[in-house]
Write a protein that holds these residues in place. Structure first.
Motif, short mmCIF file in Angstrom:
data_model
loop_
_atom_site.label_atom_id
_atom_site.label_comp_id
_atom_site.label_asym_id
_atom_site.label_seq_id
_atom_site.Cartn_x
_atom_site.Cartn_y
_atom_site.Cartn_z
N GLN A 162 18.17 12.64 -10.40
CA GLN A 162 16.74 12.35 -10.61
C GLN A 162 16.19 12.40 -9.27
OE1 GLN A 162 17.17 8.61 -12.74
NE2 GLN A 162 16.19 9.32 -14.46
N ALA A 163 16.71 11.83 -8.15
CA ALA A 163 16.21 11.97 -6.88
C ALA A 163 16.04 13.33 -6.33
CB ALA A 163 17.02 11.05 -6.00
N ILE A 164 16.81 14.12 -6.42
CA ILE A 164 16.88 15.53 -6.17
C ILE A 164 15.70 16.40 -6.81
CG2 ILE A 164 18.18 17.66 -5.71
CD1 ILE A 164 18.84 15.49 -3.75
N GLU A 165 15.44 15.99 -8.07
CA GLU A 165 14.69 16.66 -8.84
C GLU A 165 13.09 16.11 -8.26
OE1 GLU A 165 15.37 15.78 -12.94
OE2 GLU A 165 17.20 17.01 -12.80
N ILE A 166 12.98 14.52 -8.04
CA ILE A 166 11.74 14.22 -7.62
C ILE A 166 11.46 14.86 -6.22
CG2 ILE A 166 10.60 12.15 -6.74
CD1 ILE A 166 10.81 12.36 -9.60
N MET A 167 12.40 15.20 -5.38
CA MET A 167 12.10 15.49 -3.95
C MET A 167 11.59 17.10 -4.08
SD MET A 167 14.90 13.84 -1.56
CE MET A 167 14.46 14.53 -0.12
N SER A 168 11.60 17.68 -5.30
CA SER A 168 11.28 19.25 -5.28
C SER A 168 9.64 19.07 -5.26
CB SER A 168 11.45 19.82 -6.59
OG SER A 168 10.85 19.15 -7.85
N PHE A 169 8.75 17.95 -5.79
CA PHE A 169 7.34 17.76 -5.43
C PHE A 169 7.06 16.57 -4.67
CE2 PHE A 169 8.68 15.56 -9.37
CZ PHE A 169 7.94 14.49 -9.35
N PHE A 170 7.85 15.75 -4.33
CA PHE A 170 7.62 14.15 -3.73
C PHE A 170 8.20 14.50 -2.31
CE2 PHE A 170 8.18 9.83 -2.84
CZ PHE A 170 6.83 9.34 -2.86
N LYS A 171 7.47 14.25 -1.15
CA LYS A 171 8.14 14.43 -0.08
C LYS A 171 8.25 12.89 0.80
CE LYS A 171 6.98 19.37 0.93
NZ LYS A 171 5.79 19.51 -0.14
N PRO A 172 9.11 12.13 0.52
CA PRO A 172 9.26 10.90 0.78
C PRO A 172 9.16 10.62 2.36
CG PRO A 172 11.34 11.53 0.14
CD PRO A 172 10.35 12.57 -0.28
N ASP A 173 8.65 9.58 2.92
CA ASP A 173 8.91 9.48 4.44
C ASP A 173 10.23 8.69 4.74
OD1 ASP A 173 6.43 10.25 5.27
OD2 ASP A 173 5.43 8.70 4.16
N ILE A 174 10.89 8.00 3.70
CA ILE A 174 12.04 7.15 3.72
C ILE A 174 12.74 7.42 2.33
CG2 ILE A 174 10.99 5.28 3.24
CD1 ILE A 174 13.07 3.83 5.65
N LEU A 175 14.16 7.18 2.52
CA LEU A 175 15.09 6.99 1.42
C LEU A 175 15.56 5.75 1.26
CD1 LEU A 175 16.56 8.39 -1.28
CD2 LEU A 175 18.16 9.10 0.34
N GLY B 187 0.89 -1.24 0.02
CA GLY B 187 0.00 -0.01 0.15
C GLY B 187 0.69 1.20 0.15
N ALA B 188 2.12 1.16 -0.05
CA ALA B 188 2.98 2.28 -0.23
C ALA B 188 3.14 3.06 -1.51
CB ALA B 188 4.36 2.20 0.07
N GLU B 189 3.27 4.53 -1.46
CA GLU B 189 3.23 5.20 -2.49
C GLU B 189 4.94 5.37 -2.86
OE1 GLU B 189 2.62 9.78 -4.37
OE2 GLU B 189 1.51 9.09 -2.44
N ILE B 190 5.15 4.65 -4.13
CA ILE B 190 6.68 4.68 -3.98
C ILE B 190 7.08 5.21 -5.50
CG2 ILE B 190 6.67 2.27 -5.04
CD1 ILE B 190 9.34 1.57 -3.91
N ILE B 191 8.24 5.97 -5.55
CA ILE B 191 8.89 6.51 -6.71
C ILE B 191 10.38 5.86 -6.72
CG2 ILE B 191 9.87 8.50 -7.97
CD1 ILE B 191 7.39 9.99 -7.16
N THR B 192 10.60 5.48 -7.95
CA THR B 192 11.92 4.87 -8.24
C THR B 192 12.81 5.59 -9.29
OG1 THR B 192 11.40 3.04 -9.63
CG2 THR B 192 11.43 2.62 -7.40
N VAL B 193 13.83 5.87 -8.93
CA VAL B 193 14.83 6.60 -10.04
C VAL B 193 16.21 5.83 -10.03
CG1 VAL B 193 13.67 8.73 -9.76
CG2 VAL B 193 15.64 8.35 -8.58
#
Length: 153
Positions: free
Chosen positions: A45-58, A34-40
């Motif tokens: 790419q990770a830093i770009e994603i973090m501009s709009f995606f606020k992960p709970d864990i890396l 049930g997690a929301e996950i983005i993989t790069v």
């Protein structure tokens, strides 16, 4: 992976790994829970994603194609600190070298895990770092039942 499922509902994960199969495997594991996950595949790419995606864990490999996971973690933590958040992180790598482990822990990774990975163990690590209490769900009881059981002990 065991047949016991863990609930990661509401947890947001960012996985950074240049290995396609690892990204697919972790996507399957955590989306199933049930997690929301983005993989790069790279730190950029990770830093770009973090501009709009606020992960709970890396979860990140140490050896990435553009820059290493050490500098990625420092950038990610600085970004999250500006948001008033602390980002838990797991180094997931093929390197068995003590100096890599020591370096990863010294720059701030909470856990250093070598591949190949035990999926159950990784799931428990994520649950622990994100504060999810899945152990009761895995045992098949709810919190009220667990409280009653503890009061008898």
């Amino acid at each position: 992976m065991s047949n016991q499922s863990m609930s990661f509902k509401g947890v947001r994960l960012l996985v950074v790994d240049s290995d396609f199969d690892t990204r697919i495997l972790l996507t399957y594991l955590f989306e199933l829970g049930g997690a929301e996950i983005i993989t790069v595949a790279s730190a950029t790419q990770a830093i770009e994603i973090m501009s709009f995606f606020k992960p709970d864990i890396l979860i990140s490999d140490i050896y990435l194609p553009d820059e290493d996971g050490y500098s990625l973690l420092l950038k990610a933590r600085n970004l999250e600190a500006k948001r008033g958040r602390k980002l838990p992180a797991i180094a997931l790598t093929t390197s068995p070298y003590e100096e890599d482990r020591d370096m990863a822990l010294s720059v701030g990774y909470d856990i250093y895990q070598c591949k190949p990975i035990d999926l159950d163990e990784l799931a428990f690590m994520v649950a622990s770092l994100t504060g999810i209490d899945n152990r009761l769900e895995i045992l098949g009881c709810n919190k009220a039942e667990a409280s009653r059981q503890e009061s008898f002990n």
